[in-house]
Design a protein around this motif. Sequence first.
Motif, PDB file in Angstrom:
ATOM      1  N   UNK A  34       1.101  -0.631   0.212  1.00 59.18           N
ATOM      2  CA  UNK A  34      -0.169   0.027  -0.360  1.00 59.18           C
ATOM      3  C   UNK A  34       0.783   1.373   0.100  1.00 59.18           C
ATOM      4  N   UNK A  35       2.227   1.042   0.433  1.00 51.73           N
ATOM      5  CA  UNK A  35       2.974   2.320   0.656  1.00 51.73           C
ATOM      6  C   UNK A  35       3.389   2.025  -0.644  1.00 51.73           C
ATOM      7  N   UNK A  36       3.389   3.282  -0.869  1.00 49.74           N
ATOM      8  CA  UNK A  36       4.142   3.849  -2.666  1.00 49.74           C
ATOM      9  C   UNK A  36       5.504   4.003  -2.892  1.00 49.74           C
ATOM     10  N   UNK A  37       6.068   4.337  -1.499  1.00 48.69           N
ATOM     11  CA  UNK A  37       7.313   4.323  -1.880  1.00 48.69           C
ATOM     12  C   UNK A  37       8.217   2.832  -1.511  1.00 48.69           C
ATOM     13  N   UNK A  38       7.491   2.077  -0.790  1.00 39.52           N
ATOM     14  CA  UNK A  38       7.786   1.195  -0.832  1.00 39.52           C
ATOM     15  C   UNK A  38       8.172   0.220  -1.600  1.00 39.52           C
ATOM     16  N   UNK A  39       6.306   0.300  -2.994  1.00 36.71           N
ATOM     17  CA  UNK A  39       6.683  -0.748  -3.713  1.00 36.71           C
ATOM     18  C   UNK A  39       7.418   0.116  -4.897  1.00 36.71           C
ATOM     19  N   UNK A  40       7.674   1.431  -5.092  1.00 35.96           N
ATOM     20  CA  UNK A  40       8.686   1.792  -6.014  1.00 35.96           C
ATOM     21  C   UNK A  40      10.574   1.397  -6.219  1.00 35.96           C
ATOM     22  N   UNK A  41      10.765   1.187  -4.363  1.00 34.99           N
ATOM     23  CA  UNK A  41      11.842   0.550  -4.191  1.00 34.99           C
ATOM     24  C   UNK A  41      11.582  -1.289  -4.832  1.00 34.99           C
ATOM     25  N   UNK A  42      10.905  -1.482  -4.451  1.00 33.64           N
ATOM     26  CA  UNK A  42      11.104  -2.747  -4.879  1.00 33.64           C
ATOM     27  C   UNK A  42      11.074  -3.368  -6.152  1.00 33.64           C
ATOM     28  N   UNK A  43       9.489  -2.561  -7.116  1.00 36.67           N
ATOM     29  CA  UNK A  43      10.118  -2.595  -8.344  1.00 36.67           C
ATOM     30  C   UNK A  43      11.438  -2.221  -8.962  1.00 36.67           C
ATOM     31  N   UNK A  44      12.099  -0.759  -8.518  1.00 35.62           N
ATOM     32  CA  UNK A  44      13.608  -0.536  -8.905  1.00 35.62           C
ATOM     33  C   UNK A  44      13.876  -1.984  -9.137  1.00 35.62           C
ATOM     34  N   UNK A  45      14.357  -2.716  -8.239  1.00 39.80           N
ATOM     35  CA  UNK A  45      15.413  -3.642  -7.332  1.00 39.80           C
ATOM     36  C   UNK A  45      15.029  -5.112  -8.401  1.00 39.80           C
ATOM     37  N   UNK A  46      13.687  -4.711  -9.343  1.00 45.64           N
ATOM     38  CA  UNK A  46      13.584  -6.111 -10.253  1.00 45.64           C
ATOM     39  C   UNK A  46      14.290  -6.643 -10.897  1.00 45.64           C
ATOM     40  N   UNK A  47      14.502  -6.471 -11.248  1.00 46.03           N
ATOM     41  CA  UNK A  47      15.800  -6.026 -12.805  1.00 46.03           C
ATOM     42  C   UNK A  47      16.659  -7.716 -12.029  1.00 46.03           C
ATOM     43  N   UNK A  48      17.322  -7.105 -11.135  1.00 48.80           N
ATOM     44  CA  UNK A  48      18.562  -8.232 -10.335  1.00 48.80           C
ATOM     45  C   UNK A  48      17.594  -9.703  -9.831  1.00 48.80           C
ATOM     46  N   UNK A  49      16.721 -10.017 -10.356  1.00 41.17           N
ATOM     47  CA  UNK A  49      15.855 -11.068  -9.917  1.00 41.17           C
ATOM     48  C   UNK A  49      15.620 -11.517 -11.625  1.00 41.17           C
ATOM     49  N   UNK A  50      16.374 -10.922 -12.050  1.00 41.92           N
ATOM     50  CA  UNK A  50      15.899 -11.396 -13.499  1.00 41.92           C
ATOM     51  C   UNK A  50      17.223 -12.481 -14.287  1.00 41.92           C
ATOM     52  N   UNK A  51      18.137 -14.092 -13.424  1.00 39.15           N
ATOM     53  CA  UNK A  51      18.962 -13.930 -13.780  1.00 39.15           C
ATOM     54  C   UNK A  51      18.906 -15.406 -14.894  1.00 39.15           C
ATOM     55  N   UNK A  52      18.667 -15.972 -15.571  1.00 37.71           N
ATOM     56  CA  UNK A  52      18.761 -17.792 -16.052  1.00 37.71           C
ATOM     57  C   UNK A  52      17.383 -17.799 -16.159  1.00 37.71           C
ATOM     58  N   UNK A  53      16.984 -18.751 -15.862  1.00 32.92           N
ATOM     59  CA  UNK A  53      15.860 -19.090 -16.006  1.00 32.92           C
ATOM     60  C   UNK A  53      14.664 -18.196 -15.016  1.00 32.92           C
ATOM     61  N   UNK A  54      14.781 -17.357 -14.577  1.00 38.16           N
ATOM     62  CA  UNK A  54      13.712 -16.212 -13.781  1.00 38.16           C
ATOM     63  C   UNK A  54      13.776 -15.676 -14.471  1.00 38.16           C
ATOM     64  N   UNK A  55      14.128 -14.627 -15.622  1.00 39.39           N
ATOM     65  CA  UNK A  55      13.784 -13.948 -16.251  1.00 39.39           C
ATOM     66  C   UNK A  55      12.294 -13.647 -16.923  1.00 39.39           C
ATOM     67  N   UNK A  56      12.249 -15.028 -17.477  1.00 37.96           N
ATOM     68  CA  UNK A  56      10.796 -14.604 -18.344  1.00 37.96           C
ATOM     69  C   UNK A  56       9.967 -14.033 -17.687  1.00 37.96           C
ATOM     70  N   UNK A  57      10.387 -14.617 -16.172  1.00 38.78           N
ATOM     71  CA  UNK A  57       9.201 -14.907 -15.095  1.00 38.78           C
ATOM     72  C   UNK A  57       9.487 -13.429 -14.326  1.00 38.78           C
TER      73      UNK A  57
END
Length: 501
Positions: free
Chosen positions: A52-75
């Motif tokens: 619900x907190x917009x600043x937490x959402x923005x922080x979490x979205x900003x870091x999402x590319x770090x999860x895009x490794x190997x098989x996780x990228x399409x997800x």
Amino acid sequence: QHKDAYQAILDGVKGGAKEKRLAAQFIPKFFKHFPELADSAINAQLDLCEDEDVSIRRQAIKELPQFATGDNLPRVADILTQLLQSDDSAEFNLVNNALLSIFKMDAKGTLGGLFSQILQGEDIVRERAIKFLSTKLKTLPEEVMTKEVEEFILTESKKVLEDVTGEEFVLFMKILSGLKSLQTVSGRQQLVELVAEQADLEQTFNPADPDCVDRLLQCTRQAVPLFSKNVHSTKFVTYFCEHVLPNLSSLTTPVEGLDIQLEVLKLLAEMSSFCGDMEKLESNLKKLFDKLLEYMPLPPEEAENGENAGNEEPKLQFSYVECLLYSFHQLGRKLPDFLTAKLNAEKLKDFKIRLQYFARGLQVYIRQLRLALQGKTGEALKTEENKIKVVALKITNNINVLIKDLFHIPPSYKSTVTLSWKPVQKADASQKRASEDTTSSSPPKKASAGPKRDARQIYNPPSGKYSSNLGSFSYEQRGGFRGGRGRGWGGRGNRSRGRIY
């Protein structure tokens, strides 16, 4: 022990605001060290993306590319595509940037996520994913947009095109025509075939169905820029001659204020220059000729005392005649003896009388226009009234050149003119004459032209409604949907998705 520590960070997403902020930073930071907790970590970060907190959402979205490794990228690509539905502009920009950054890691994987949402996601997600592709793909460097990636885009786009709205189709044509591999002759040919399929040129044409008419026009607008001396318009020109011209007066359109008949004739004229060998050339030329005659009146009969027997002279529709005469002139080159060998002498004599009468009215109007524009330059030519006159002079000059050609014995098809709404490519004699009296600047957007009166009404372009909608607009703009009409293509069979635009 480190695994327990990481698990504790993951559990932080259930805590208060402070714990969540820390979790949003540390989950991605240590993600690569705990492959066995990958699923839990991505799910935890997802929870933060929906906080619900917009600043937490923005922080979490900003870091999402770090999860895009190997098989996780399409997800991750799939998740980011869903997040495009955000209405918070800062958040939306973060999602866009995150998608672009994973694009550079693995373009095909990212596209997989985008296309899976386009094909199966919510309408708002689908709409924004298509928009993302249409605006961002062209900004990506060549090393990202490889031939293999472009082929993947084409393959996936074909799946989407099986069920699209008109607006989506226009966007996909923009995406595909921007691909480097489709800039070749064979690439453009492929695109023309895609458009022809979408236009459904095998179906029976129903002039009374606005969706059927609109669909044909939208598709034809997309095809026109693709035609050239190597990529022929034959299939479209044939369809227009056989099915559309005979029904011209009964066409209906859902677009308010559009002169649908003029729009059809303009498209036909533009396509006629690139028509290849046509199977039923003579019969189609005859249909075109018959339609032209409808707009080329016979002179009014004179009474014995020399005055007109009727009350008023016929109206001369210059805009329509320019298109029809140009199309006839282009196709006539392929069968130069049509007027002399295929028509009987009586019909040819009748045609010459009509041409002569039209040419007479034309001369009067050209003189009036030249007089009105004499000595006007720069700003003076930018007024609405003078813009109309400049375009009218182009139209009348074009008709004049074409009529002169047809008056030759035998009729000639050698002159070249630039259609009045197109930018001038190469000045020919008639244009040079026109520019001496007006200006050599590029043509203004066509404005409405009400009838001009002197002793008789000579210039009568249709009703003034095709004004600024139709001048020298780019195809994308002309292909616009004029404010969303709440209609799909219509006639798409049993469409699984009831999408509208």
